[in-house]
Design a protein around this motif. Structure first.
Motif, PDB file in Angstrom:
ATOM      1  N   MET A 169       9.978   5.079  11.514  1.00 59.41           N
ATOM      2  CA  MET A 169       9.332   5.134  10.210  1.00 59.41           C
ATOM      3  C   MET A 169      10.325   5.684   9.186  1.00 59.41           C
ATOM      4  SD  MET A 169       6.238   4.523   8.871  1.00 59.41           S
ATOM      5  CE  MET A 169       4.949   4.896  10.045  1.00 59.41           C
ATOM      6  N   ASN A 224      10.549   6.849   5.599  1.00 57.77           N
ATOM      7  CA  ASN A 224       9.807   7.297   4.416  1.00 57.77           C
ATOM      8  C   ASN A 224      10.740   7.237   3.215  1.00 57.77           C
ATOM      9  OD1 ASN A 224       8.498   8.848   2.385  1.00 57.77           O
ATOM     10  ND2 ASN A 224       7.337   9.964   3.956  1.00 57.77           N
ATOM     11  N   THR A 284       9.638   0.353   9.926  1.00 60.44           N
ATOM     12  CA  THR A 284       8.667   0.397   8.837  1.00 60.44           C
ATOM     13  C   THR A 284       9.185   1.280   7.713  1.00 60.44           C
ATOM     14  OG1 THR A 284       6.802   0.051  10.331  1.00 60.44           O
ATOM     15  CG2 THR A 284       6.313   1.042   8.197  1.00 60.44           C
ATOM     16  N   TYR A 315       8.116   3.228   4.654  1.00 56.44           N
ATOM     17  CA  TYR A 315       6.806   3.813   4.347  1.00 56.44           C
ATOM     18  C   TYR A 315       6.765   4.365   2.928  1.00 56.44           C
ATOM     19  CZ  TYR A 315       2.843   7.044   4.605  1.00 56.44           C
ATOM     20  OH  TYR A 315       1.674   7.719   4.372  1.00 56.44           O
ATOM     21  N   PHE A 316       5.713   3.961   2.191  1.00 55.05           N
ATOM     22  CA  PHE A 316       5.458   4.473   0.851  1.00 55.05           C
ATOM     23  C   PHE A 316       4.207   5.339   0.895  1.00 55.05           C
ATOM     24  CE2 PHE A 316       7.867   0.618   0.291  1.00 55.05           C
ATOM     25  CZ  PHE A 316       8.682   0.844  -0.805  1.00 55.05           C
ATOM     26  N   PRO A 317       4.354   6.667   0.892  1.00 61.37           N
ATOM     27  CA  PRO A 317       3.172   7.529   0.813  1.00 61.37           C
ATOM     28  C   PRO A 317       2.587   7.476  -0.600  1.00 61.37           C
ATOM     29  CG  PRO A 317       5.153   8.854   0.723  1.00 61.37           C
ATOM     30  CD  PRO A 317       5.604   7.443   0.958  1.00 61.37           C
ATOM     31  N   CYS A 343       9.071  -3.932   7.863  1.00 62.82           N
ATOM     32  CA  CYS A 343       7.706  -3.854   7.341  1.00 62.82           C
ATOM     33  C   CYS A 343       7.696  -2.892   6.169  1.00 62.82           C
ATOM     34  CB  CYS A 343       6.756  -3.362   8.429  1.00 62.82           C
ATOM     35  SG  CYS A 343       5.107  -2.914   7.829  1.00 62.82           S
ATOM     36  N   TYR A 352       5.251  -0.691   4.280  1.00 66.42           N
ATOM     37  CA  TYR A 352       3.893  -0.165   4.428  1.00 66.42           C
ATOM     38  C   TYR A 352       3.557   0.645   3.177  1.00 66.42           C
ATOM     39  CZ  TYR A 352      -0.335   1.725   6.482  1.00 66.42           C
ATOM     40  OH  TYR A 352      -1.639   2.035   6.732  1.00 66.42           O
ATOM     41  N   ASP A 390       0.920   2.710   1.460  1.00 69.98           N
ATOM     42  CA  ASP A 390      -0.261   3.454   1.889  1.00 69.98           C
ATOM     43  C   ASP A 390      -1.274   3.570   0.752  1.00 69.98           C
ATOM     44  OD1 ASP A 390      -1.912   4.823   3.583  1.00 69.98           O
ATOM     45  OD2 ASP A 390      -0.460   6.393   4.076  1.00 69.98           O
ATOM     46  N   GLY A 418      -0.613  -2.615   4.154  1.00 68.76           N
ATOM     47  CA  GLY A 418      -1.118  -1.335   3.671  1.00 68.76           C
ATOM     48  C   GLY A 418      -2.178  -1.541   2.615  1.00 68.76           C
TER      49      GLY A 418
END
Length: 509
Positions: free
Chosen positions: A29, A31, A63, A65-67, A83, A85, A87, A137
């Motif tokens: 992951m 981030n 992945t 990841y976009f919080p 990917c 993602y 969120d 997402g």
């Protein structure tokens, strides 16, 4: 718990914990905030986002990841085995400064299709020659800085997601607001899945162009000023490639004011501010060089938009299509439009196309504009063939002008294929011209206000079987007008005696 069971349980737990630790060490992951993205909607995060994608690609995939946060960015470059993602609470925002975006690349040709179908790099999120890519997402993509058009020399970004010559692509669960010319443009993309998207945009929703093995499902697309879900087969690749093996199911298309789908207000001011009805429909064409084959559309809802359109006008085959279980309400032009034309925007060596083997079944449309009715038109010498329509109910607004009954209907074979071009047709229900092997049964048409046009006109139709037809009409108006027809069989139809017409130049029933 017995000692042996405890040992087995602890051993299994250790394996799981070890896997989790190793996964973190391998950085599966990625981030974006770990790469410097702030997500405050003020500073530009494009460098950090692309760095996270590069790192994931260099690691063999993963992945990104976009919080939760607002990520302002220029062009985002997809890579294989990646990917994105997004969120819940995360929004990717296209920057307003066009210099932050990639310029349109050199096109293999820019004369046979629109500018938007000739370039892919001038986009918010784009990828070329990739495999195994996903954008998923429950977050949002907001194309704030995207423009809705362009022409040669215009370097501004005009697409939210653009994919060229990719395979194994999944786009799932996200929302897209203000997507520019295309919220999603997929050209030459095979094995494509688009599922559970909510799109509220200022031009086309999905343009699926020269793609094979495509599944579109559970999507809501609001696009008042252009098409919602659109299949195309342009010459943008520099050669003809069909769009084939496509399923579109459980989708809704509409033409509410932009932004009012996602905010839940569903406003309808578009028609008040424009000379045109909202678009928002499902359509094949107009780019139609490569063809459309093996297409199934089912369980879809149209509201406050235009009707279903099947068009091939640039030399393509449109064949083996099944469309069923469609409901429509507040439709601004032809609820059903099937067109074989000869615009022929393509190399001179391409012959006129063909339109054949089409089934339309279980369709209901209510409060449909009076202008065109269901309009089905081939070309003289190039018939639409093997068309079957059944279990169709259409409730028109009525009120069509009486003086349109004797109107000579132009062919418009070289023109852009849009039902509005034909203005008011001489029939209110179905106008069918240049068709061979037609079958219609269990068809009902009626009007909400008086209309003195006949329900059906068949012109240059050969080999038609029509039965169980119910059509409202005014006193003194014919049910059917037949022009230049051969082998027409009408039976079990309200107000009309069973009849077989072997040949007729002009006959009213």
């Amino acid at each position: 718990m017995k000692l042996k069971s405890k040992i087995l349980f602890l051993s299994g737990l250790a394996v799981i914990l070890s896997f989790m630790v190793n996964a973190q060490k391998q950085n599966i992951m990625f981030n974006v905030k770990d790469f410097g993205a702030r997500g405050d909607g003020i500073g530009l995060d494009g460098i950090a986002i692309n760095k996270a994608i590069d790192e994931a690609a260099n690691a063999g995939g993963g992945t990104v990841y976009f919080p939760a946060g607002n990520y302002l960015s220029g062009s985002i470059h997809l890579k294989s085995n990646i990917c994105l993602y997004i969120d819940q609470g995360a929004t990717l925002i296209a920057a307003s400064d066009s210099t932050e975006f990639d310029k349109p690349e050199k096109s293999v040709n820019d004369i046979y299709q629109d500018y938007g179908h000739s370039h892919w790099h001038n986009s918010f999120i784009w990828g070329e020659n990739l495999h195994d890519v996903s954008i998923i997402g429950t977050g949002k993509i907001w194309g704030k800085g995207l423009v809705r058009s362009g022409r040669n020399g215009d370097v501004r970004p005009n697409k939210a997601i653009s994919l060229l010559l990719c395979r194994n692509v999944i786009i799932k669960d996200i929302s897209i607001l203000h997507g520019g010319w295309f919220a999603i443009l997929a050209t030459g993309v095979d094995n494509l899945t688009i599922d559970n998207l909510k799109v509220d945009t200022n031009r086309d929703g999905f343009d699926i162009d020269c793609c094979k093995n495509v599944r579109v499902s559970n999507c809501t697309v609001n696009s008042p000023s252009d098409d919602g879900i659109c299949l195309k087969s342009s010459f943008g690749l520099g050669y003809s490639k069909s769009t084939e093996n496509v399923t579109i199911t459980n989708c809704q298309v509409s033409g509410y004011d932009e932004g009012t789908l996602l905010d839940g207000t569903f406003k309808r001011n578009y028609a008040k501010d424009s000379d045109h009805h909202p678009v928002g429909r499902i359509k094949f064409g107009t780019e139609s060089n490569g063809g459309f084959k093996n297409i199934t559309i089912s369980n879809c809802v149209f509201e406050y938009c235009r009707g279903l359109a099947l068009e091939t006008v640039d030399g393509a085959l449109l064949e083996d299509v099944t469309i069923s279980n469609i409901t429509m309400r507040d439709i601004g032009n032809a609820p059903i439009f099937v067109r074989l034309g000869a615009r022929m925007r393509g190399p001179d060596t391409i012959p006129i196309g063909a339109c054949r083997r089409i089934i339309l079944n279980n369709i209901i449309a209510y409060n449909v504009d009076y202008g065109q009715g269901a309009l089905i038109s081939g070309l003289q010498g190039h018939d639409i063939e093997d068309l079957q329509m059944s279990n169709i109910r259409i409730y028109y607004k009525g009120g069509g002008p009486k003086d349109s009954v004797n109107r000579m209907v132009p062919e418009y074979e070289k023109e852009y294929p849009e039902p509005d071009r034909w203005k008011v047709m001489p029939s209110y229900g179905f106008y069918i011209r240049h068709v061979k092997n037609l079958k219609m049964h269990d068809i009902q048409v009626s009007f909400l206000n008086d209309d003195y046009r006949p329900p059906f006109i068949l012109d240059d139709v050969e080999g038609a079987i029509l039965y169980d037809i119910q059509a409202e009409k005014e006193n003194g108006v014919s049910h059917f007008i037949l022009k230049n027809v051969k082998d027409i069989n009408i039976s079990r139809s309200e107000g009309v005696k069973d009849v077989v017409v072997k040949s007729a130049e002009n006959k009213s029933l």
